[in-house]
Structures are given as C-alpha cells and as structure tokens.
Design a protein around this motif. Sequence first.
Motif, PDB file in Angstrom:
ATOM      1  N   ILE A  36       3.737  17.388  59.623  1.00  0.00           N
ATOM      2  CA  ILE A  36       5.152  17.016  60.539  1.00  0.00           C
ATOM      3  C   ILE A  36       4.706  17.019  61.947  1.00  0.00           C
ATOM      4  CG2 ILE A  36       6.975  18.452  61.561  1.00  0.00           C
ATOM      5  CD1 ILE A  36       7.100  20.002  58.765  1.00  0.00           C
ATOM      6  N   SER A  37       3.683  17.850  62.568  1.00  0.00           N
ATOM      7  CA  SER A  37       3.211  17.340  63.993  1.00  0.00           C
ATOM      8  C   SER A  37       2.603  15.925  64.180  1.00  0.00           C
ATOM      9  CB  SER A  37       1.923  18.254  63.984  1.00  0.00           C
ATOM     10  OG  SER A  37       2.339  19.662  63.829  1.00  0.00           O
ATOM     11  N   LEU A  38       2.275  15.176  63.215  1.00  0.00           N
ATOM     12  CA  LEU A  38       1.676  13.873  63.554  1.00  0.00           C
ATOM     13  C   LEU A  38       2.636  12.931  63.427  1.00  0.00           C
ATOM     14  CD1 LEU A  38      -1.806  13.292  61.823  1.00  0.00           C
ATOM     15  CD2 LEU A  38      -1.174  13.764  64.389  1.00  0.00           C
ATOM     16  N   ALA A  39       3.912  13.510  62.820  1.00  0.00           N
ATOM     17  CA  ALA A  39       5.099  12.650  62.773  1.00  0.00           C
ATOM     18  C   ALA A  39       5.531  12.063  64.205  1.00  0.00           C
ATOM     19  CB  ALA A  39       6.442  13.254  61.912  1.00  0.00           C
ATOM     20  N   ALA A  40       5.499  12.996  65.227  1.00  0.00           N
ATOM     21  CA  ALA A  40       5.977  12.687  66.431  1.00  0.00           C
ATOM     22  C   ALA A  40       4.940  11.537  67.266  1.00  0.00           C
ATOM     23  CB  ALA A  40       6.091  13.784  67.559  1.00  0.00           C
ATOM     24  N   SER A  41       3.958  11.061  66.591  1.00  0.00           N
ATOM     25  CA  SER A  41       2.858  10.525  67.329  1.00  0.00           C
ATOM     26  C   SER A  41       2.749  10.765  68.679  1.00  0.00           C
ATOM     27  CB  SER A  41       3.161   8.860  66.894  1.00  0.00           C
ATOM     28  OG  SER A  41       4.414   8.602  67.251  1.00  0.00           O
ATOM     29  N   PRO A  42       2.356  12.025  68.775  1.00  0.00           N
ATOM     30  CA  PRO A  42       2.296  12.525  70.089  1.00  0.00           C
ATOM     31  C   PRO A  42       1.102  11.870  70.972  1.00  0.00           C
ATOM     32  CG  PRO A  42       1.403  14.197  68.774  1.00  0.00           C
ATOM     33  CD  PRO A  42       1.779  13.034  67.689  1.00  0.00           C
ATOM     34  N   GLU A  43       1.221  11.671  72.379  1.00  0.00           N
ATOM     35  CA  GLU A  43       0.025  11.157  73.054  1.00  0.00           C
ATOM     36  C   GLU A  43      -0.967  12.146  73.153  1.00  0.00           C
ATOM     37  OE1 GLU A  43      -0.018   9.464  77.481  1.00  0.00           O
ATOM     38  OE2 GLU A  43       2.057   9.039  76.384  1.00  0.00           O
ATOM     39  N   ILE A  44      -0.681  13.437  73.331  1.00  0.00           N
ATOM     40  CA  ILE A  44      -1.634  14.613  73.642  1.00  0.00           C
ATOM     41  C   ILE A  44      -1.485  15.494  72.341  1.00  0.00           C
ATOM     42  CG2 ILE A  44      -2.896  16.136  74.732  1.00  0.00           C
ATOM     43  CD1 ILE A  44      -1.747  14.709  77.236  1.00  0.00           C
TER      44      ILE A  44
END
Lengths: 333, 298
Positions: free
Chosen positions: A187-195
């Motif tokens: 789930i956390s990677l789903a947002a494709s966060p910059e950091i």
Amino acid sequence: MATRSAEATAAAESTSPDEQGERWVAPEHSPLTVVARDLKVRYTVKRTNRTRGSGALSRLRRTQKISVGAVRGVSFTARSGEFIGIIGRNGSGKSTLLRTLAGLEAPSSGTVLTSANPSLLGVNAALLPELTGAQNVKLGALAIGLTPEQADAAFDGVVELSALGDAIDLPMRTYSSGMAARLKFAISLAASPEILMIDEALSTGDAAFMERSKRAMDELLERAGTVFLVSHAAQTIENMCSRAIWMERGQVILDGDAVEVARKYRWFAHNLAQGDTSKANGLLLDARREGWEQTEDRRQFERGSNELHWTPRHARKPPRGHRGGRRSDTTAP
Amino acid sequence: MRADADTVPQILRSLEAEGMDASHLGPIGVRPRMTRYLSELWERRHFVWMDSRHRVATQNSSNLLGNLWLVLRPLLDAAMYFLIFGVILDAHRGIDNFAAYIIIGVMMFRSTSRSISQGPGILRSNKAMIRAFSFPRAALPISAEIRDAMQMVITVAVMLAMIIVLPKHELPQVTWLLIVPIFALQSLLNLGISFLFARIGYVLPDVSQAMTVISRFLMYGSGVIFPIERFFDHPVFAAIIHANPIYQLVHMYRVALMDGAVPELRSWVVLGAWAVGLLIVGFLFFWRGEATYGDEKR
C-alpha cells in the motif's frame, strides 16, 4: 579463530560479484531531496533511583527528571536516487531520527528541509483489522493521500505486489504478521512517494517477497525517489542500500558507501556480541574518527580558508582507550 | 525550541555556496498557513468519510448483538433516567408528556456529552495515526464528530419511534423537520468543543478525569432530565440558564417535537452564537498547536 572467520565471511559476502552487481548505485549528481542540519531531539523522562536510601529525604529524591538526548546533532544531505540505510543498535536513535525527518515529530532544535512530503511506511495505523485486505487497500491508499480515483487505479498493482492471493478478501485480523507486513508495504508504495521511509518493515517478509519488494523499490529509485531504510540488520542494508549511516547514541558515527559502513558496523556488532567490549569500542572510535574526518573536510570547505588552522577535537587529544593498529582490524580481510 | 524558520535561508545559502540547487526544498514539520491547512483538510475528506463509515459499522462487532447496541444503548439510558426522575423522584413539575421530555433530552444530549468526555483523549487515542502520517490533525476531531453524527441518525430514529409509540403519543408534524438544522448547529457546537478540549487534553491529560463530572453537571444543569428552569425564580439564575447553549438545544428539540412549534428566535441566536463562536475559537486554538501533536509525551 571464530572472530577472524566471521570477519572473512562478512567480507566475502559483500564482495561477491552477483550481489555487487544487483545493488542499486546512486547517480553522482541529482537534486537534493532531504537536508538535515544539526538535528537534536531531547526527551524529559522520570528516572527512578533503584538503590534505596534510608530516611524520608532520600526516598523523596528517588525520582528525578532527567533529559535524554535521543538524537544529538545529526546533519546530512540526501539526493534523489539514493537508497540510504540507517543502521545502529537498539536505542541508538534511528527511529526517532526517521520520524523527525518525516516531520512527524518536531526536533528540539535543528532543521529538516525536504523537496516533498516524506511518506513513512506506517500505513498500518490507518488499517482496520475487521475489514478485508481489499477494503484496507482502499482505506490505506486514501490515508496516504491518494484520491479515490487514484486508489482504484492503484488497487490491482497493490494486490499483486502484496501477493496475498485469495486472502485479500479475508478480514485483516486473520492475517499473519508477514502477510500484514506485505500488504502495508504494498500500500505504501502505491502512492509512489518521492521520499519513502521504512522502519524495520521488511524483516517480516519471506525471501520471495524481499525480492519483489526490492524490485519495487528499485523502480521507485529510478523514478528519482529517495528511500530511507532503518534496520539493525547490517545484511539487509548491505544488500539493498547504496549509502549507509551508522548511528550510535544519537550521533552519526559514519556516513558513506553502504557496503563499507555496513561491514564496519557488522564487525563492531560481532565483537560486541562476542563480549569483546574493548575491541568493539576501539572499532567504534576508529569509525567515529573516520566520520569526523569526513565532516571536517566538508566543514573546512564550507567555511573557507580562514578556519583551516582549527584542529578537529579528536586530533587534539587521542580518545581514551584508543591504540594504534586498530584501524587495520576493520579493513583486513 | 521549535525548528527555527530564520535558519532556513542560511542553510539554503550554504547549500547553494556548495554548488547545489536548493530552491525546491522547504521545511518540514512546521504548521502550515491557514489557507493551506484548510485545503489539505479538504483533500483529506475521502479518507475521513470512508474511515468513519467503516469504524461505525465495525465498532460493535465484538459484541454478540453487534450493531443492535446502537439502538439499545440510548434506549437503556432513557429508560433508566425515566425510572429515577419520572417515577421515583417525580421531578416533572407539571410537564405533560414527561416520558417524551426525558427521551428527547437524554438521547440528544448524548452526542454533546460524548464530545465533552472524548475530546481530551482524542489526540492520544489516535497516536498511532499521528505518528505514521502527516495530515492536518484537525481531521481527527472532525472524523470523531462525523462518526458521532452517523450514530445519531440511528439514535434519532429510535427516539422518534419511541415518542410516537409511548403513551401520550406525539404525532409527526411539519416542525419535526426542524431537528435537521438544530442538529446541524449541535454538530458545530460539538466540533468546537472537541477542538478546544483536544488540545487542552493533549497538554494537560488530567483534564479528561474531570470531564465526566463536567458532563454530568451540564446534564443536570441544562434541563436534560428535569425542567431546571422551574426550580429557580431568581432572574440571575434564569439568565445563566438561558445563556447555556445546551439548555437551548434540548429546549429547541422539545419545542419542535412536542409542541409542534418553531423555537423562538432567542434560542436560535444563543445556540448559533455558541456553535459558531466555539468552532472558530476551538479551531484556531487547535491549529496553533498543530506542529506539537506528534511529539513524544512521557
């Protein structure tokens, strides 16, 4: 000797060609993503004196408030494409540093500058155990800031990365800790966060998941993101990260190439585990000294020539317990 | 000491002196400006809504009767107060339909009393969430209020059914529709209370110990169970009672539901002023503490 062979294994593992080839290498020049300057986090805690004195006065004085420095002056800069491992023993301030970098905890002093809102892998806080995995994917995606449309679009990818199969439709309270960890990572990677900041999350997944998560993070790094990984397992850091920061008692001991730093940390931790405290302390001092030299080089560059005569603290007086020849221990195969 | 804003330009300058582009960097963990804060809060709405919906639906799943408790709890409450104040103490002082009087008072006050008793602990009980995500923390009291409003929909349905069914039956009238705007004002009042006490309770956790007492005091002092105004003749007391938003609140519900009339203007003004005033004061007060809510408290 046991210690020698352990060291040799450590060295052999980290230099084996296939692992070296797979490890992510950060680009030389890329935009800054996280800048930390002189971060300090202090907690005030009540301390109770265990040794019981006689008399009413000493009994009254048994508890006192003391100030504990969890992070004591940490500075560094991180660039996009870097995969930074933060390594150190329990209680060395790794997690506190990460929370401060993520902006979730205000530092007592110092400043953090970032190029985007860091996302700390802590999505489990938003998930509800009574709901199914699939419902939680939706809920978690909204929690990390996706719109409902983006959450729908990301759904299939998340389910695939979590590799939960049919279990995705079962309530999350029935999941094993490994399954739950996989889901929250996906789930956390789903947002494709910059950091992205990860705190010991990967230790619960199995080998197949480790491989998949590493690929997912490499993709993130290629999209010019920055990943922070906190772990006390040197092996994880060595295998996955491009750069490592070794923390001890709230300070940065060494900051550099992941393999080098992780190997030194491992040798230190190994000696400590074997009960060879004086050797471990010697290694720690060596590493700290090396770290100091790095920082001083940079500081002199920053300040210009007028302060070149300034002697680093460690050079004025050799640290206690330090003897020559230790240095070779850390690098000898 | 907080992360100082005045050192930020210095750091940026020193970075640029080293030949690095730092123009895209900004400080983290600092309280955003109000407009930004409000827009972030608005972006958070989908999560707040879905989270509230699921929590209300699953909160009773460990009980055998499950969500039937959403109906049973207010019923039991009302029955108990009716037994004590209506039958044993006989405190109705000439109220015609005392059963309906108590049911309306007790059930509608529950919502505000929950805000009072749960407000101080709201940041503590959501600690995991605060430490995991950066989002406007004001979403937490709002989320609690939305959950409360969802439960109140069921409570109101039970309440209306009871006052129709029980003797001296009240019959549905057009003025019953007025409970919608009255409840809207009540929700704003609750939210203001939540914001205010959330920060007070965060700084001073001991406040939550006193909250049940305050809630009780407001219940007896606001005419929730018995007509308090008929126990005092003194004009000062009357003025105090009439300035109390909770007194006006239950009074307005009763006028609309039992008398079939529109509550007088004075009631609307008193309740409206308190609701809007507390909301603004509470929200500003809460917002000013925004950057502190993630700190470790020991």
